[in-house]
Design a protein around this motif. Sequence first.
Motif, PDB file in Angstrom:
ATOM      1  N   LEU A   5       0.846  -1.185   0.000  1.00 44.49           N
ATOM      2  CA  LEU A   5       0.000   0.000   0.000  1.00 44.49           C
ATOM      3  C   LEU A   5       0.885   1.239   0.000  1.00 44.49           C
ATOM      4  CD1 LEU A   5      -2.664  -1.039   2.656  1.00 44.49           C
ATOM      5  CD2 LEU A   5      -3.077  -0.644   0.223  1.00 44.49           C
ATOM      6  N   LYS A   6       0.436   2.269  -0.670  1.00 49.67           N
ATOM      7  CA  LYS A   6       1.168   3.532  -0.642  1.00 49.67           C
ATOM      8  C   LYS A   6       1.189   4.043   0.796  1.00 49.67           C
ATOM      9  CE  LYS A   6       0.295   4.832  -5.413  1.00 49.67           C
ATOM     10  NZ  LYS A   6      -0.195   5.830  -6.350  1.00 49.67           N
TER      11      LYS A   6
ATOM     12  N   ASP B 257      -3.742   1.175   6.599  1.00 49.05           N
ATOM     13  CA  ASP B 257      -3.526  -0.267   6.513  1.00 49.05           C
ATOM     14  C   ASP B 257      -4.100  -0.937   7.762  1.00 49.05           C
ATOM     15  OD1 ASP B 257      -2.613  -2.840   6.186  1.00 49.05           O
ATOM     16  OD2 ASP B 257      -0.492  -2.322   6.128  1.00 49.05           O
ATOM     17  N   PRO B 258      -5.412  -1.202   7.793  1.00 47.59           N
ATOM     18  CA  PRO B 258      -6.014  -1.783   8.992  1.00 47.59           C
ATOM     19  C   PRO B 258      -5.468  -3.174   9.336  1.00 47.59           C
ATOM     20  CG  PRO B 258      -7.665  -1.522   7.249  1.00 47.59           C
ATOM     21  CD  PRO B 258      -6.388  -0.907   6.762  1.00 47.59           C
ATOM     22  N   GLN B 259      -5.129  -3.962   8.336  1.00 48.66           N
ATOM     23  CA  GLN B 259      -4.573  -5.288   8.611  1.00 48.66           C
ATOM     24  C   GLN B 259      -3.197  -5.168   9.271  1.00 48.66           C
ATOM     25  OE1 GLN B 259      -4.743  -7.890   5.255  1.00 48.66           O
ATOM     26  NE2 GLN B 259      -4.126  -9.677   6.407  1.00 48.66           N
ATOM     27  N   GLY B 260      -2.380  -4.252   8.770  1.00 44.47           N
ATOM     28  CA  GLY B 260      -1.082  -4.012   9.393  1.00 44.47           C
ATOM     29  C   GLY B 260      -1.231  -3.513  10.822  1.00 44.47           C
TER      30      GLY B 260
ATOM     31  N   GLN C 114       1.227  -4.304   5.748  1.00 39.71           N
ATOM     32  CA  GLN C 114       0.958  -5.591   5.121  1.00 39.71           C
ATOM     33  C   GLN C 114       1.014  -5.427   3.612  1.00 39.71           C
ATOM     34  OE1 GLN C 114      -2.475  -6.125   3.652  1.00 39.71           O
ATOM     35  NE2 GLN C 114      -1.716  -8.033   2.844  1.00 39.71           N
ATOM     36  N   GLY C 115       1.522  -6.446   2.916  1.00 41.94           N
ATOM     37  CA  GLY C 115       1.608  -6.383   1.466  1.00 41.94           C
ATOM     38  C   GLY C 115       1.420  -7.747   0.836  1.00 41.94           C
ATOM     39  N   LYS C 116       1.740  -7.828  -0.451  1.00 38.35           N
ATOM     40  CA  LYS C 116       1.617  -9.075  -1.211  1.00 38.35           C
ATOM     41  C   LYS C 116       2.939  -9.340  -1.920  1.00 38.35           C
ATOM     42  CE  LYS C 116      -1.829  -7.160  -3.471  1.00 38.35           C
ATOM     43  NZ  LYS C 116      -2.928  -6.892  -4.406  1.00 38.35           N
ATOM     44  N   ARG C 117       3.220 -10.629  -2.143  1.00 39.09           N
ATOM     45  CA  ARG C 117       4.428 -11.035  -2.869  1.00 39.09           C
ATOM     46  C   ARG C 117       4.014 -12.078  -3.896  1.00 39.09           C
ATOM     47  NH1 ARG C 117      10.336 -12.407  -1.529  1.00 39.09           N
ATOM     48  NH2 ARG C 117      10.698 -14.347  -2.648  1.00 39.09           N
ATOM     49  N   PHE C 118       4.426 -11.862  -5.134  1.00 39.29           N
ATOM     50  CA  PHE C 118       4.177 -12.810  -6.217  1.00 39.29           C
ATOM     51  C   PHE C 118       5.522 -13.329  -6.701  1.00 39.29           C
ATOM     52  CE2 PHE C 118       0.701  -9.806  -6.196  1.00 39.29           C
ATOM     53  CZ  PHE C 118      -0.423 -10.610  -6.299  1.00 39.29           C
TER      54      PHE C 118
END
Length: 81
Positions: free
Chosen positions: A10-11, A16-19, A39-43
Amino acid sequence: MAKIVVDVMLKPEILDPQGKAVAAALPRLGFSFAKDVRQGKRFEIEVDGDPTPTQLAEVEKAAEKLLSNPVIENFTVRVEK
């Protein structure tokens, strides 16, 4: 075989409620090392051989169009061996 990794976050100006939930849970579980959590995503995309500039450009396009929401997220593309 190589791996192209796309990290999506996220910018900074986006909430970031999950973070925040993870950051609040850590001290309750006895962990005091974190000031903040995002929190983020990794591909991970596997390719045969070393990635070509064309493949990297295609992954960039996929990250922009499919893997991330450019309005609220930033992404990075890198090669991991």
